[in-house]
Motif scaffolding. Structure first.
Motif, PDB file in Angstrom:
ATOM      1  N   SER A  84     -12.307  11.481   2.650  1.00  0.00           N
ATOM      2  CA  SER A  84     -12.860  12.600   2.363  1.00  0.00           C
ATOM      3  C   SER A  84     -11.585  13.591   2.128  1.00  0.00           C
ATOM      4  CB  SER A  84     -13.915  13.296   3.121  1.00  0.00           C
ATOM      5  OG  SER A  84     -14.362  14.512   2.700  1.00  0.00           O
ATOM      6  N   ALA A  85     -10.687  13.434   3.368  1.00  0.00           N
ATOM      7  CA  ALA A  85      -9.542  14.304   3.146  1.00  0.00           C
ATOM      8  C   ALA A  85      -8.699  13.969   2.146  1.00  0.00           C
ATOM      9  CB  ALA A  85      -8.894  14.225   4.600  1.00  0.00           C
ATOM     10  N   LEU A  86      -8.462  12.644   1.912  1.00  0.00           N
ATOM     11  CA  LEU A  86      -7.570  12.032   0.860  1.00  0.00           C
ATOM     12  C   LEU A  86      -7.939  12.513  -0.477  1.00  0.00           C
ATOM     13  CD1 LEU A  86      -6.657   8.538   2.302  1.00  0.00           C
ATOM     14  CD2 LEU A  86      -5.031  10.646   2.297  1.00  0.00           C
ATOM     15  N   SER A  87      -9.359  12.162  -0.623  1.00  0.00           N
ATOM     16  CA  SER A  87      -9.902  12.800  -2.088  1.00  0.00           C
ATOM     17  C   SER A  87      -9.463  14.004  -2.212  1.00  0.00           C
ATOM     18  CB  SER A  87     -11.488  12.516  -2.079  1.00  0.00           C
ATOM     19  OG  SER A  87     -12.099  12.824  -3.138  1.00  0.00           O
ATOM     20  N   TYR A  88      -9.851  15.056  -1.378  1.00  0.00           N
ATOM     21  CA  TYR A  88      -9.435  16.290  -1.347  1.00  0.00           C
ATOM     22  C   TYR A  88      -8.001  16.748  -1.847  1.00  0.00           C
ATOM     23  CZ  TYR A  88      -7.950  21.261   0.477  1.00  0.00           C
ATOM     24  OH  TYR A  88      -7.504  22.373   0.436  1.00  0.00           O
ATOM     25  N   MET A  89      -7.111  15.976  -0.903  1.00  0.00           N
ATOM     26  CA  MET A  89      -5.684  16.008  -1.215  1.00  0.00           C
ATOM     27  C   MET A  89      -5.550  15.561  -2.715  1.00  0.00           C
ATOM     28  SD  MET A  89      -2.832  13.897   0.896  1.00  0.00           S
ATOM     29  CE  MET A  89      -3.956  14.101   2.421  1.00  0.00           C
ATOM     30  N   HIS A  90      -5.721  14.399  -2.984  1.00  0.00           N
ATOM     31  CA  HIS A  90      -5.602  13.739  -4.240  1.00  0.00           C
ATOM     32  C   HIS A  90      -6.169  14.711  -5.609  1.00  0.00           C
ATOM     33  CE1 HIS A  90      -5.343   9.701  -2.149  1.00  0.00           C
ATOM     34  NE2 HIS A  90      -4.321  10.444  -2.104  1.00  0.00           N
ATOM     35  N   ASP A  99      -1.768   3.128  -4.230  1.00  0.00           N
ATOM     36  CA  ASP A  99      -1.074   2.930  -3.017  1.00  0.00           C
ATOM     37  C   ASP A  99      -1.561   3.381  -1.626  1.00  0.00           C
ATOM     38  OD1 ASP A  99       1.720   1.848  -4.276  1.00  0.00           O
ATOM     39  OD2 ASP A  99       0.838   3.200  -5.297  1.00  0.00           O
ATOM     40  N   GLU A 100      -2.211   4.651  -1.837  1.00  0.00           N
ATOM     41  CA  GLU A 100      -2.748   5.244  -0.860  1.00  0.00           C
ATOM     42  C   GLU A 100      -3.763   4.447  -0.253  1.00  0.00           C
ATOM     43  OE1 GLU A 100      -0.865   7.861   0.471  1.00  0.00           O
ATOM     44  OE2 GLU A 100      -1.614   9.874  -0.435  1.00  0.00           O
ATOM     45  N   ILE A 101      -4.865   4.008  -1.434  1.00  0.00           N
ATOM     46  CA  ILE A 101      -6.001   3.107  -0.745  1.00  0.00           C
ATOM     47  C   ILE A 101      -5.615   2.027  -0.125  1.00  0.00           C
ATOM     48  CG2 ILE A 101      -7.959   1.852  -1.847  1.00  0.00           C
ATOM     49  CD1 ILE A 101      -8.211   4.130  -3.956  1.00  0.00           C
ATOM     50  N   VAL A 125     -11.638   2.743  -7.664  1.00  0.00           N
ATOM     51  CA  VAL A 125     -11.039   3.518  -8.467  1.00  0.00           C
ATOM     52  C   VAL A 125     -10.209   4.764  -8.115  1.00  0.00           C
ATOM     53  CG1 VAL A 125     -13.009   4.906  -9.276  1.00  0.00           C
ATOM     54  CG2 VAL A 125     -11.111   4.362 -10.928  1.00  0.00           C
ATOM     55  N   ASP A 126     -10.818   5.325  -7.071  1.00  0.00           N
ATOM     56  CA  ASP A 126     -10.145   6.645  -6.452  1.00  0.00           C
ATOM     57  C   ASP A 126     -10.635   6.597  -4.989  1.00  0.00           C
ATOM     58  OD1 ASP A 126     -12.684   7.730  -6.685  1.00  0.00           O
ATOM     59  OD2 ASP A 126     -12.107   8.813  -8.639  1.00  0.00           O
ATOM     60  N   THR A 127     -10.163   7.739  -4.234  1.00  0.00           N
ATOM     61  CA  THR A 127     -10.519   7.995  -2.848  1.00  0.00           C
ATOM     62  C   THR A 127     -11.946   8.486  -2.569  1.00  0.00           C
ATOM     63  OG1 THR A 127      -9.081   9.788  -3.019  1.00  0.00           O
ATOM     64  CG2 THR A 127      -8.435   7.942  -1.799  1.00  0.00           C
ATOM     65  N   GLU A 128     -12.328   9.249  -3.649  1.00  0.00           N
ATOM     66  CA  GLU A 128     -13.676   9.672  -3.733  1.00  0.00           C
ATOM     67  C   GLU A 128     -14.782   8.561  -4.020  1.00  0.00           C
ATOM     68  OE1 GLU A 128     -17.072  11.871  -3.170  1.00  0.00           O
ATOM     69  OE2 GLU A 128     -15.132  12.220  -2.828  1.00  0.00           O
ATOM     70  N   ALA A 129     -14.250   7.385  -4.803  1.00  0.00           N
ATOM     71  CA  ALA A 129     -15.082   6.204  -4.655  1.00  0.00           C
ATOM     72  C   ALA A 129     -15.206   5.472  -3.775  1.00  0.00           C
ATOM     73  CB  ALA A 129     -14.758   5.530  -5.939  1.00  0.00           C
ATOM     74  N   LEU A 130     -14.047   5.619  -2.744  1.00  0.00           N
ATOM     75  CA  LEU A 130     -13.985   4.739  -1.610  1.00  0.00           C
ATOM     76  C   LEU A 130     -14.661   5.488  -0.521  1.00  0.00           C
ATOM     77  CD1 LEU A 130     -12.503   2.694   0.169  1.00  0.00           C
ATOM     78  CD2 LEU A 130     -10.681   4.187   0.528  1.00  0.00           C
ATOM     79  N   ARG A 131     -14.837   6.708  -0.713  1.00  0.00           N
ATOM     80  CA  ARG A 131     -15.398   7.696   0.375  1.00  0.00           C
ATOM     81  C   ARG A 131     -16.846   7.215   0.380  1.00  0.00           C
ATOM     82  NH1 ARG A 131     -18.653  11.184   0.799  1.00  0.00           N
ATOM     83  NH2 ARG A 131     -19.201  11.807  -1.512  1.00  0.00           N
ATOM     84  N   ARG A 132     -17.406   7.108  -0.831  1.00  0.00           N
ATOM     85  CA  ARG A 132     -18.828   6.941  -1.091  1.00  0.00           C
ATOM     86  C   ARG A 132     -19.288   5.185  -0.551  1.00  0.00           C
ATOM     87  NH1 ARG A 132     -17.894   9.593  -6.393  1.00  0.00           N
ATOM     88  NH2 ARG A 132     -17.756   7.531  -7.272  1.00  0.00           N
ATOM     89  N   GLU A 134     -11.409  -6.228   2.031  1.00  0.00           N
ATOM     90  CA  GLU A 134     -10.541  -7.184   1.079  1.00  0.00           C
ATOM     91  C   GLU A 134     -10.270  -6.478  -0.421  1.00  0.00           C
ATOM     92  OE1 GLU A 134     -10.972 -11.741  -0.407  1.00  0.00           O
ATOM     93  OE2 GLU A 134     -12.424 -10.998   1.061  1.00  0.00           O
ATOM     94  N   HIS A 135     -11.258  -5.483  -0.826  1.00  0.00           N
ATOM     95  CA  HIS A 135     -10.974  -5.073  -1.954  1.00  0.00           C
ATOM     96  C   HIS A 135      -9.898  -3.960  -2.085  1.00  0.00           C
ATOM     97  CE1 HIS A 135     -15.334  -6.208  -3.287  1.00  0.00           C
ATOM     98  NE2 HIS A 135     -14.620  -7.239  -3.731  1.00  0.00           N
ATOM     99  N   MET A 136      -9.935  -3.179  -0.974  1.00  0.00           N
ATOM    100  CA  MET A 136      -8.922  -2.144  -0.745  1.00  0.00           C
ATOM    101  C   MET A 136      -7.719  -2.904  -0.537  1.00  0.00           C
ATOM    102  SD  MET A 136     -10.788   0.174   2.360  1.00  0.00           S
ATOM    103  CE  MET A 136      -9.487   1.390   2.492  1.00  0.00           C
ATOM    104  N   LEU A 137      -7.454  -4.149  -0.162  1.00  0.00           N
ATOM    105  CA  LEU A 137      -6.112  -4.917  -0.051  1.00  0.00           C
ATOM    106  C   LEU A 137      -6.190  -5.764  -1.249  1.00  0.00           C
ATOM    107  CD1 LEU A 137      -6.307  -5.686   3.825  1.00  0.00           C
ATOM    108  CD2 LEU A 137      -5.188  -3.833   2.688  1.00  0.00           C
TER     109      LEU A 137
END
Length: 582
Positions: free
Chosen positions: A126-132, A209-211, A274-281, A262-265
């Motif tokens: 969530s913090a990374l999504s806000y930041m990005h 890269d962040e993910i 696709v982005d950190t908001e999708a990852l947060r969900r 595994e998907h993150m790596l």
């Protein structure tokens, strides 16, 4: 504005910030615990010296960090409290003071459940999504750059010294941006290989890269029971060898969560979220649907480090980050036998219950050092006074907040423990005492040695060094490049690549500001007309913005003078990457 860094003593005042003590320092900044209006804060003061690179760039880095934090206001991101200039002209940044553990320390000391780990990563995403969303990229996400606040358990992302933002000036002089090798996405190394002949090519850091870095962090917490220890670890960004899944290494990890990691790596950035908001969900969905398998600790507490009462049960485990005891050769034992008798009384006194060893004259008392993530053990406290003030003391250089590790009783002062004066103890102490006194009989020769554990892998996989590579450096960064320096045999030295080095390959593999940690030795009969020969063996290296790595690097030079266990030699020389000292 630039200036020479002045170390701030306790009681000093900078724009109303009252200095309590130094928390730590790195190549680009020194961090102090300060107070203002009765509240604790952290004060990060820019360092201006040759070892940190160009003064103007050092200042520019601090300006960029201040600008980045002014753009952010999130409960899980370190908050700024002001900025300005110290009297010497060094820029400072005031930050909130976070009392807590790094993610790795939290994992070992609190034995969190998989559900609790997921809660932390939902907040980080969530913090990374806000930041990005504001165009900011951290670029150095890793376990030591997230603190878990003791008061409420909230994760706080710290250290924006490597961060950048949309339209920010590019301060990178090399192909890859600053960062830590283990947490780099594999496409960064692919870019480096494909553009190795293009001096001006620069990698464009992305959200993917962040993910990947966040995936490395989650993978390590789920699979490593002792993430603070300096053990060799599997390279998760090797473009050719895919790492085993998290559930293969740790059956406690649920299969669906292992698949997400595994998907993150993924080697293909397009296959990551696709982005950190999708990852947060996705992380939140796992959290909401988690069953009983998520409610157990990621590892059995018995597999993790935990303090035990002294004298009860099995011997206490060595706290993570404690330097391994030094090996003493048979030659040293014989040499120290005579001195051992004279020191027996001192040993008995030092070993009194509850008493820590007294420091040798002219040396500071031992102090605990926080273990950096994936770094070799730091230099011993006894040798710290001989090293540059830019030496790392626990986290990456410039880290804004450094906390003393709680719940770790120093072994030297465990109640009820009375150490006997063994022959090994006496020999080791006699060697140290003789060196401190400049005793000619204890001069250290450069005997054959085997590379430090993990050095070959670190040099090949992370540093991309090859045996025979030669780099120029200032051998002892406390002295000018052009000096002839007296080196004490057996003393710790810190070398640095100066800013005027223009060798193209070296700039790619050991850029300006790279710091080498090692010891000086001499050979009574060198290869230069029988003159004494000076040798420096460096066993660790720290590239700017990265963690330390174990290495085998030797500098062998002609010496110009010799007296009382000291050798004089030029302070600027080339050394070579080796696999052992012949």
């Amino acid at each position: 504005m630039t200036g020479t860094l002045i170390r701030l003593p306790s009681g000093a005042v900078v724009d109303g910030w009252h200095v309590v003590r130094e928390l730590g320092n790195g190549g680009f900044a020194v961090v102090y615990l300060v107070e203002k209006d009765g509240q604790p804060h952290a004060l990060k003061v820019a360092r201006h010296r040759e070892a940190s690179g160009d003064d103007k760039q050092t200042h520019a880095r601090m300006v960029r960090e201040v600008t980045t934090l002014l753009m952010l206001d999130h409960p899980n991101i370190i908050r700024h409290r002001g900025y300005g200039y110290a009297e010497a002209g060094n820029m400072y940044l005031a930050l909130e003071y976070v009392e807590g553990w790094t993610l790795a320390e939290w994992k070992e000391r609190k034995h969190p459940t998989i559900h609790e780990i997921l809660k932390v990563f939902v907040k980080l995403a969530s913090a990374l999504s806000y930041m990005h969303a504001r165009g900011v990229l951290h670029r150095d996400l890793k376990l030591v750059n997230v603190l878990l606040r003791k008061s409420d358990g909230e994760p706080i992302i710290i250290d924006f010294g490597c961060a950048t933002y949309t339209l920010a000036e590019d301060l990178t002089e090399e192909g890859l941006p600053p960062g830590t090798e283990r947490f780099r996405a594999p496409e960064q190394f692919k870019f480096l290989r494909e553009h190795r002949h293009e001096h001006r090519a620069r990698y464009a850091f992305k959200v993917a890269d962040e993910i990947f870095a966040l995936g490395v962090m989650l993978y390590e917490l789920l699979t490593d029971p002792r993430p603070t220890e300096h053990n060799p670890r599997r390279a998760l960004n090797n473009p050719l060898v895919k790492p085993p899944s998290a559930c293969q290494l740790n059956p406690r990890v649920p299969g669906l969560l292992s698949d997400l990691v595994e998907h993150m790596l993924s080697r293909d950035p397009d296959k990551r979220p696709v982005d950190t908001e999708a990852l947060r969900r996705e992380l939140e969905e796992h959290l909401d649907s988690s069953g009983a398998e998520y409610m157990m600790p990621a590892h059995a507490p018995s597999k993790q480090w935990q303090p035990e009462p002294s004298g009860v049960g099995k011997p206490m485990a060595t706290p993570p980050g404690t330097p391994a005891p030094r090996k003493v050769s048979a030659r040293a034992l014989v040499a120290g036998a005579a001195v051992c008798v004279a020191l027996a009384a001192a040993v008995a006194f030092w070993s009194a219950p509850g008493d820590a060893p007294a420091p040798l004259p002219g040396r500071s008392a031992p102090s605990r050092i926080l273990p950096p993530d994936m770094s070799p053990s730091p230099p011993s406290p006894a040798s710290a006074a001989a090293m540059s003030p830019a030496m790392d003391v626990g986290q990456k250089e410039g880290s804004p907040v450094k906390m003393p590790s709680p719940e770790v009783p120093p072994q030297a002062s465990l109640p009820g423990m009375r150490k006997k004066a063994s022959a090994t103890d006496c020999a080791a102490m006699s060697l140290v005492a003789a060196l401190a006194a400049g005793c000619p009989g204890s001069q250290i020769r450069a005997e054959s040695f085997v590379c430090p554990a993990g050095a070959a892998r670190a040099m090949e996989d992370h540093l991309h060094w090859e045996t025979g590579d030669r780099f120029f450096l200032v051998l002892d960064d406390r002295h000018a490049k052009s000096s002839k320096v007296w080196f004490t045999a057996g003393a710790e030295v810190v070398g640095v690549v100066p800013k005027d080095n223009h060798d193209r390959r070296q700039r790619e593999l050991a850029p300006v500001g790279t710091r080498f940690y090692g010891k000086a030795y001499y050979l009574k009969k060198g290869r230069f007309d029988g003159e004494p020969e000076m040798v420096v063996r460096y066993d660790r290296v720290k590239l700017p913005g990265q963690d330390e790595q174990p290495i085998c690097f030797v500098v062998q030079v002609r010496s110009f003078g010799f007296k009382e266990g000291r050798v004089q030699a030029n302070n600027y020389n080339a050394g070579g990457v080796v696999d052992r000292w012949p």
